[in-house]
Scaffold this motif. Structure first.
Motif, PDB file in Angstrom:
ATOM      1  N   ASP A 165       0.805  -1.222   0.000  1.00 56.91           N
ATOM      2  CA  ASP A 165       0.000   0.000   0.000  1.00 56.91           C
ATOM      3  C   ASP A 165       0.838   1.273   0.000  1.00 56.91           C
ATOM      4  OD1 ASP A 165      -2.243  -1.559  -0.004  1.00 56.91           O
ATOM      5  OD2 ASP A 165      -2.634  -1.367   2.140  1.00 56.91           O
ATOM      6  N   GLN A 166       2.143   1.131   0.232  1.00 57.09           N
ATOM      7  CA  GLN A 166       3.025   2.294   0.282  1.00 57.09           C
ATOM      8  C   GLN A 166       3.833   2.468  -1.012  1.00 57.09           C
ATOM      9  OE1 GLN A 166       3.705   1.894   5.152  1.00 57.09           O
ATOM     10  NE2 GLN A 166       5.391   1.513   3.730  1.00 57.09           N
ATOM     11  N   LEU A 167       3.607   1.586  -1.978  1.00 56.13           N
ATOM     12  CA  LEU A 167       4.368   1.665  -3.217  1.00 56.13           C
ATOM     13  C   LEU A 167       3.818   2.739  -4.145  1.00 56.13           C
ATOM     14  CD1 LEU A 167       4.860  -2.125  -4.084  1.00 56.13           C
ATOM     15  CD2 LEU A 167       6.468  -0.583  -2.924  1.00 56.13           C
ATOM     16  N   GLU A 168       4.715   3.416  -4.827  1.00 61.62           N
ATOM     17  CA  GLU A 168       4.346   4.357  -5.872  1.00 61.62           C
ATOM     18  C   GLU A 168       5.351   4.226  -7.004  1.00 61.62           C
ATOM     19  OE1 GLU A 168       4.272   7.987  -3.653  1.00 61.62           O
ATOM     20  OE2 GLU A 168       6.431   8.321  -3.852  1.00 61.62           O
ATOM     21  N   ALA A 169       4.928   4.578  -8.212  1.00 59.30           N
ATOM     22  CA  ALA A 169       5.751   4.325  -9.390  1.00 59.30           C
ATOM     23  C   ALA A 169       5.994   5.583 -10.210  1.00 59.30           C
ATOM     24  CB  ALA A 169       5.090   3.263 -10.261  1.00 59.30           C
ATOM     25  N   LYS A 170       7.147   5.592 -10.867  1.00 55.46           N
ATOM     26  CA  LYS A 170       7.469   6.564 -11.901  1.00 55.46           C
ATOM     27  C   LYS A 170       7.884   5.745 -13.125  1.00 55.46           C
ATOM     28  CE  LYS A 170       8.908  10.059  -8.550  1.00 55.46           C
ATOM     29  NZ  LYS A 170       9.968  10.986  -8.079  1.00 55.46           N
ATOM     30  N   VAL A 171       7.364   6.090 -14.295  1.00 50.10           N
ATOM     31  CA  VAL A 171       7.548   5.220 -15.461  1.00 50.10           C
ATOM     32  C   VAL A 171       8.116   6.007 -16.644  1.00 50.10           C
ATOM     33  CG1 VAL A 171       5.767   3.613 -14.728  1.00 50.10           C
ATOM     34  CG2 VAL A 171       5.136   5.544 -16.170  1.00 50.10           C
ATOM     35  N   PHE A 172       8.923   5.295 -17.460  1.00 47.61           N
ATOM     36  CA  PHE A 172       9.676   5.961 -18.508  1.00 47.61           C
ATOM     37  C   PHE A 172       9.855   5.050 -19.721  1.00 47.61           C
ATOM     38  CE2 PHE A 172      10.945   7.238 -14.280  1.00 47.61           C
ATOM     39  CZ  PHE A 172      10.752   8.610 -14.329  1.00 47.61           C
ATOM     40  N   GLY A 173      10.183   5.650 -20.864  1.00 48.78           N
ATOM     41  CA  GLY A 173      10.530   4.896 -22.055  1.00 48.78           C
ATOM     42  C   GLY A 173       9.411   4.808 -23.068  1.00 48.78           C
ATOM     43  N   GLY A 174       9.446   3.727 -23.871  1.00 43.32           N
ATOM     44  CA  GLY A 174       8.441   3.524 -24.902  1.00 43.32           C
ATOM     45  C   GLY A 174       8.608   4.443 -26.090  1.00 43.32           C
ATOM     46  N   GLY A 175       9.848   4.839 -26.381  1.00 43.68           N
ATOM     47  CA  GLY A 175      10.088   5.766 -27.476  1.00 43.68           C
ATOM     48  C   GLY A 175      10.039   5.101 -28.844  1.00 43.68           C
ATOM     49  N   ASN A 176       9.886   5.900 -29.855  1.00 43.71           N
ATOM     50  CA  ASN A 176       9.862   5.417 -31.236  1.00 43.71           C
ATOM     51  C   ASN A 176      11.278   5.491 -31.794  1.00 43.71           C
ATOM     52  OD1 ASN A 176       9.171   4.702 -33.847  1.00 43.71           O
ATOM     53  ND2 ASN A 176       8.460   6.751 -34.392  1.00 43.71           N
ATOM     54  N   ASN A 209       4.346  -1.136 -25.165  1.00 44.25           N
ATOM     55  CA  ASN A 209       5.062  -1.237 -23.901  1.00 44.25           C
ATOM     56  C   ASN A 209       4.522  -0.243 -22.883  1.00 44.25           C
ATOM     57  OD1 ASN A 209       6.857  -3.260 -24.783  1.00 44.25           O
ATOM     58  ND2 ASN A 209       8.262  -1.755 -25.658  1.00 44.25           N
ATOM     59  N   ALA A 210       4.335   1.005 -23.317  1.00 43.32           N
ATOM     60  CA  ALA A 210       3.857   2.047 -22.410  1.00 43.32           C
ATOM     61  C   ALA A 210       2.435   1.762 -21.935  1.00 43.32           C
ATOM     62  CB  ALA A 210       3.920   3.408 -23.107  1.00 43.32           C
ATOM     63  N   ALA A 211       1.560   1.352 -22.849  1.00 45.81           N
ATOM     64  CA  ALA A 211       0.172   1.079 -22.488  1.00 45.81           C
ATOM     65  C   ALA A 211       0.083  -0.089 -21.515  1.00 45.81           C
ATOM     66  CB  ALA A 211      -0.651   0.782 -23.736  1.00 45.81           C
ATOM     67  N   PHE A 212       0.871  -1.141 -21.766  1.00 47.91           N
ATOM     68  CA  PHE A 212       0.851  -2.290 -20.862  1.00 47.91           C
ATOM     69  C   PHE A 212       1.324  -1.883 -19.471  1.00 47.91           C
ATOM     70  CE2 PHE A 212       3.050  -5.591 -18.574  1.00 47.91           C
ATOM     71  CZ  PHE A 212       2.090  -6.593 -18.512  1.00 47.91           C
ATOM     72  N   LEU A 213       2.410  -1.141 -19.399  1.00 45.59           N
ATOM     73  CA  LEU A 213       2.971  -0.752 -18.110  1.00 45.59           C
ATOM     74  C   LEU A 213       1.962   0.033 -17.279  1.00 45.59           C
ATOM     75  CD1 LEU A 213       5.328  -0.540 -16.165  1.00 45.59           C
ATOM     76  CD2 LEU A 213       6.213   1.370 -17.516  1.00 45.59           C
ATOM     77  N   LEU A 214       1.311   1.009 -17.881  1.00 43.06           N
ATOM     78  CA  LEU A 214       0.322   1.800 -17.151  1.00 43.06           C
ATOM     79  C   LEU A 214      -0.877   0.953 -16.739  1.00 43.06           C
ATOM     80  CD1 LEU A 214       0.365   5.073 -19.292  1.00 43.06           C
ATOM     81  CD2 LEU A 214       1.346   4.740 -17.009  1.00 43.06           C
ATOM     82  N   SER A 215      -1.308   0.058 -17.626  1.00 40.11           N
ATOM     83  CA  SER A 215      -2.451  -0.804 -17.326  1.00 40.11           C
ATOM     84  C   SER A 215      -2.140  -1.755 -16.178  1.00 40.11           C
ATOM     85  CB  SER A 215      -2.839  -1.599 -18.578  1.00 40.11           C
ATOM     86  OG  SER A 215      -3.858  -2.525 -18.295  1.00 40.11           O
ATOM     87  N   TYR A 216      -0.941  -2.315 -16.188  1.00 40.37           N
ATOM     88  CA  TYR A 216      -0.560  -3.258 -15.130  1.00 40.37           C
ATOM     89  C   TYR A 216      -0.513  -2.564 -13.770  1.00 40.37           C
ATOM     90  CZ  TYR A 216       2.021  -6.823 -12.569  1.00 40.37           C
ATOM     91  OH  TYR A 216       2.398  -7.764 -11.637  1.00 40.37           O
ATOM     92  N   LEU A 217       0.105  -1.410 -13.703  1.00 39.69           N
ATOM     93  CA  LEU A 217       0.216  -0.700 -12.430  1.00 39.69           C
ATOM     94  C   LEU A 217      -1.147  -0.251 -11.922  1.00 39.69           C
ATOM     95  CD1 LEU A 217       3.424   1.370 -13.206  1.00 39.69           C
ATOM     96  CD2 LEU A 217       3.228  -0.569 -11.638  1.00 39.69           C
ATOM     97  N   GLU A 218      -2.031   0.128 -12.833  1.00 40.28           N
ATOM     98  CA  GLU A 218      -3.388   0.487 -12.425  1.00 40.28           C
ATOM     99  C   GLU A 218      -4.106  -0.721 -11.825  1.00 40.28           C
ATOM    100  OE1 GLU A 218      -7.446   2.540 -14.234  1.00 40.28           O
ATOM    101  OE2 GLU A 218      -5.891   1.816 -15.589  1.00 40.28           O
ATOM    102  N   ALA A 219      -3.951  -1.885 -12.454  1.00 38.43           N
ATOM    103  CA  ALA A 219      -4.587  -3.098 -11.949  1.00 38.43           C
ATOM    104  C   ALA A 219      -4.031  -3.489 -10.583  1.00 38.43           C
ATOM    105  CB  ALA A 219      -4.395  -4.240 -12.945  1.00 38.43           C
TER     106      ALA A 219
END
Length: 210
Positions: free
Chosen positions: A111-122, A136-146
């Motif tokens: 419950d104390q975890l928080e994330a910062k996410v980067f990458g997924g460039g063209n 990659n970017a969409a999966f990462l955000l979706s996983y962390l939301e879940a």
């Protein structure tokens, strides 16, 4: 000696990483360099550095305990859509589960975890390469939301590689967009990783190469 370094799902002592560990004279701190397909978790005051092109990285930090880690990965990318979706879910979930599980083993509280996410460039020279970074970017955000891990900062997509400096003890992240490159090392390394992903076994249990 406490084990806190992890590479390709296999525990290693941090001191055994050889060329991937160094002393950063600018920040005056012990540093660890993470390559594609690797992750690292620590509760010590260190610097974790990685360079991202089409790959993505999740920097996850326990804001109370001062424990943090990073996972640098890319989803498998193939021609068969059914296999593509299945392999992406298996591989991407595995990469992030390994990171989160090791954070919890070191004493982090979910419950104390928080994330910062980067990458997924063209930036990857491959067919439909712009889709690779987006997926990659969409999966990462979706996983962390879940997983109910809030994303408090992000720098995703774009046309440039990014160099990420993560201080897991505090959660601080510095990002440098690499608009001028002296060589092709970043692209060559990511291209080799991409080739490995094309051959990854995803039919049953995840088989990590290494």
């Amino acid at each position: 000696m406490e084990t806190e370094g992890f590479q390709d799902g296999e525990e290693t002592h941090a001191e055994a990483w050889g060329a991937n560990t160094y002393f950063d004279s600018y920040f005056e701190i012990e540093a660890v360099k993470i390559l594609p397909g690797e992750y690292y978790v620590t509760r010590q005051d260190k610097l974790i550095v990685t360079v991202l092109g089409s790959c993505v990285a999740a920097c996850i930090h326990d804001k109370v305990q001062g424990i943090g880690g990073i996972s640098h990965f890319m989803l498998p990318f193939g021609l068969d859509e059914t296999e593509l979706i299945d392999s992406s879910i298996r591989y991407g979930s595995h990469a992030l589960e390994m990171l989160i599980n090791q954070l919890l083993k070191l004493g982090a509280i979910k419950d104390q975890l928080e994330a910062k996410v980067f990458g997924g460039g063209n930036v990857l020279a491959a067919p439909d390469s712009y889709l690779i970074g987006e997926r990659n970017a969409a999966f990462l955000l979706s996983y962390l939301e879940a997983e109910k891990i809030p994303v408090i900062s992000q720098s995703l997509l774009g046309d440039w590689p990014q160099k990420v400096y993560f201080f897991p003890a505090t959660g601080r992240v510095l990002v440098k967009k690499l608009k001028r490159l002296n060589n092709t090392t970043i692209f060559d390394r990511e291209a080799r990783y991409f080739e490995k992903l094309l051959n990854i076994e995803v039919a049953g249990n995840i088989e990590l190469f290494g």
